[in-house]
Design a protein around this motif. Sequence first.
Motif, short mmCIF file in Angstrom:
data_model
loop_
_atom_site.label_atom_id
_atom_site.label_comp_id
_atom_site.label_asym_id
_atom_site.label_seq_id
_atom_site.Cartn_x
_atom_site.Cartn_y
_atom_site.Cartn_z
N PHE A 31 -9.60 8.39 -2.96
CA PHE A 31 -8.06 8.63 -3.68
C PHE A 31 -7.88 9.89 -2.97
N LEU B 210 -6.09 9.21 0.42
CA LEU B 210 -4.93 8.69 0.15
C LEU B 210 -3.61 9.74 -0.33
N TYR C 105 -3.05 11.51 3.09
CA TYR C 105 -2.55 10.75 4.07
C TYR C 105 -1.51 9.75 3.83
N ASN C 106 -1.44 9.48 2.46
CA ASN C 106 -0.36 8.50 2.25
C ASN C 106 0.39 8.75 0.94
N LEU D 102 1.66 6.73 -2.78
CA LEU D 102 1.44 7.26 -4.29
C LEU D 102 2.79 7.23 -5.11
#
Length: 110
Positions: free
Chosen positions: A40, A43, A46-47, A51
């Motif tokens: 998590f 995430l 990096y993304n 989210l």
Amino acid sequence: MDDAQVKRILENPKFKQMVSKKSTLSWTLTAIMLFVYVGFMLLVGYNKEFLMSSFSGGVTTWGIPLGLGIIVLSFVLCAVYSYIANNTLDQLSKEALQEVEAITHDKGTN
């Protein structure tokens, strides 16, 4: 308790089995939680776009159910540990304790 009694307790097969099972269970559950939490965090790092994207076309983003999922997972893992501890490990602990008490009452003699 003298050193001979301690040595006999540590070499006791029931005691070794109990320690091994508890250790395996706790490390397994810890690894699961760590894997999910680190995933998590990666995430988040990096993304962020994923989210921040909408979960259902509305205002709820993917970050909210994923974050809540991590919290729920921690409760589930606690419940799993409690269930296994109460149904398996308690019996092993009881058997090991009986053997340990027999060793300590034996005053270290063979």
